[in-house]
Design a protein around this motif. Structure first.
Motif, mmCIF file in Angstrom:
data_model
loop_
_atom_site.group_PDB
_atom_site.id
_atom_site.type_symbol
_atom_site.label_atom_id
_atom_site.label_comp_id
_atom_site.label_asym_id
_atom_site.label_seq_id
_atom_site.Cartn_x
_atom_site.Cartn_y
_atom_site.Cartn_z
ATOM 1 N N LEU A 53 15.216 -4.560 12.789
ATOM 2 C CA LEU A 53 14.915 -3.637 11.695
ATOM 3 C C LEU A 53 16.118 -2.728 11.428
ATOM 4 O O LEU A 53 16.619 -2.063 12.326
ATOM 5 C CB LEU A 53 13.695 -2.798 12.050
ATOM 6 N N ASP A 54 16.552 -2.708 10.171
ATOM 7 C CA ASP A 54 17.697 -1.890 9.765
ATOM 8 C C ASP A 54 17.275 -0.526 9.237
ATOM 9 O O ASP A 54 18.006 0.460 9.397
ATOM 10 C CB ASP A 54 18.499 -2.614 8.679
ATOM 11 N N ALA A 55 16.141 -0.465 8.596
ATOM 12 C CA ALA A 55 15.655 0.804 8.038
ATOM 13 C C ALA A 55 14.221 0.625 7.590
ATOM 14 O O ALA A 55 13.739 -0.504 7.413
ATOM 15 C CB ALA A 55 16.512 1.254 6.854
ATOM 16 N N ILE A 56 13.547 1.743 7.409
ATOM 17 C CA ILE A 56 12.212 1.724 6.826
ATOM 18 C C ILE A 56 12.113 2.932 5.906
ATOM 19 O O ILE A 56 12.461 4.056 6.290
ATOM 20 C CB ILE A 56 11.111 1.700 7.906
ATOM 21 N N GLU A 57 11.681 2.674 4.683
ATOM 22 C CA GLU A 57 11.682 3.716 3.664
ATOM 23 C C GLU A 57 10.336 3.774 2.966
ATOM 24 O O GLU A 57 9.579 2.801 2.961
ATOM 25 C CB GLU A 57 12.802 3.464 2.650
ATOM 26 N N VAL A 58 10.054 4.898 2.330
ATOM 27 C CA VAL A 58 8.807 5.071 1.589
ATOM 28 C C VAL A 58 9.156 5.502 0.168
ATOM 29 O O VAL A 58 10.076 6.307 -0.039
ATOM 30 C CB VAL A 58 7.871 6.095 2.283
ATOM 31 N N TYR A 59 8.446 4.927 -0.806
ATOM 32 C CA TYR A 59 8.728 5.200 -2.213
ATOM 33 C C TYR A 59 7.439 5.543 -2.947
ATOM 34 O O TYR A 59 6.392 4.955 -2.674
ATOM 35 C CB TYR A 59 9.346 3.976 -2.897
ATOM 36 N N GLY B 149 1.522 3.108 1.066
ATOM 37 C CA GLY B 149 1.740 4.363 1.769
ATOM 38 C C GLY B 149 2.126 5.436 0.777
ATOM 39 O O GLY B 149 1.833 5.347 -0.406
ATOM 40 N N GLY B 150 2.803 6.465 1.261
ATOM 41 C CA GLY B 150 3.298 7.502 0.372
ATOM 42 C C GLY B 150 2.249 8.456 -0.161
ATOM 43 O O GLY B 150 2.332 8.901 -1.296
ATOM 44 N N GLY B 151 1.241 8.762 0.624
ATOM 45 C CA GLY B 151 0.185 9.657 0.164
ATOM 46 C C GLY B 151 -1.003 8.877 -0.373
ATOM 47 O O GLY B 151 -0.905 7.686 -0.671
ATOM 48 N N PHE B 152 -2.128 9.565 -0.498
ATOM 49 C CA PHE B 152 -3.371 8.896 -0.870
ATOM 50 C C PHE B 152 -4.175 9.756 -1.825
ATOM 51 O O PHE B 152 -4.279 10.967 -1.667
ATOM 52 C CB PHE B 152 -4.205 8.616 0.391
#
Length: 207
Positions: A153-159, A184-187
């Motif tokens: 794994l190189d990175a994990i991001e949220v958009y 993801g990113g809130g609900f």
């Protein structure tokens, strides 16, 4: 990128803002979200010092394992629906992961697109803990040819759903890359998840 490649890229770009943000079951059981420390500093690239293995010939994936978050799930092929968007794994099956069958197979040169639900009406699903992954975590994909492609794994991001970076996620790669996508990113109780979690990995070895 070929015209065919652009076509499916646009089709699955629509997916990011549609089904992946609308399958939350319980706002009180929010899945873990990645921190900025796990994101890329710039454009997607292998972690410094991490080996980059030679890509494999194409072969369909049959199983995915992510030991650090206890994922061990079968993989199914996903096509496109009548509206041009990517089909989805069955929501009622909480332990299955989908792979876009007309895209790059995991382990081959390019960006392989893999998607899994974060939860359903019964509770947590296969990619619930995706946001808890750390850079350097291992992802293993068992292929139909009997080989296991090992990714780091190189990175994990949220958009947010309005800021999903289509080219960053779906664009071509000069090496064997893997993109793991969930919501993801809130609900919101009205619209479900407000964005997506994306884990980026590259091929480091083969067993």
């Amino acid at each position: 990128m070929s015209q065919k490649g652009k076509g499916w890229l646009l089709a699955i770009a629509a997916l990011a803002g549609v089904w992946l943000i609308r399958h939350g079951a319980d706002a009180q059981l929010m899945p873990p979200q990645p921190t900025t420390a796990q994101a890329f500093a710039d454009a997607p690239a292998p972690l410094p010092g991490s080996p980059v293995a030679e890509p494999l010939k194409p072969s369909s994936p049959v199983r995915i394992r992510i030991p650090s978050i206890r994922v061990d799930a079968p993989m199914m092929r996903l096509g496109l629906g009548a509206d041009g968007s990517l089909d989805v794994p069955p929501a009622e099956d909480r332990n299955v992961v989908g792979w876009y069958r007309d895209g790059t197979p995991p382990g081959s040169k390019g960006s392989a697109i893999v998607a899994g639900h974060v939860d359903n009406a019964q509770g947590r699903s296969v990619f619930y803990d995706l946001g808890a992954l750390q850079r350097g975590s291992t992802v293993e994909v068992v292929r139909r040819d009997g080989r296991t492609a090992v990714f780091s794994l190189d990175a994990i991001e949220v958009y947010g759903s309005d800021d999903f970076p289509d080219e960053r996620v779906y664009g071509d790669s000069p090496y064997a890359s893997l993109r793991l996508i969930t919501c993801g990113g809130g609900f919101s109780k009205k619209t479900g998840y407000q964005g997506n979690v994306v884990a980026y990995a590259h091929l480091t070895g083969v067993r």
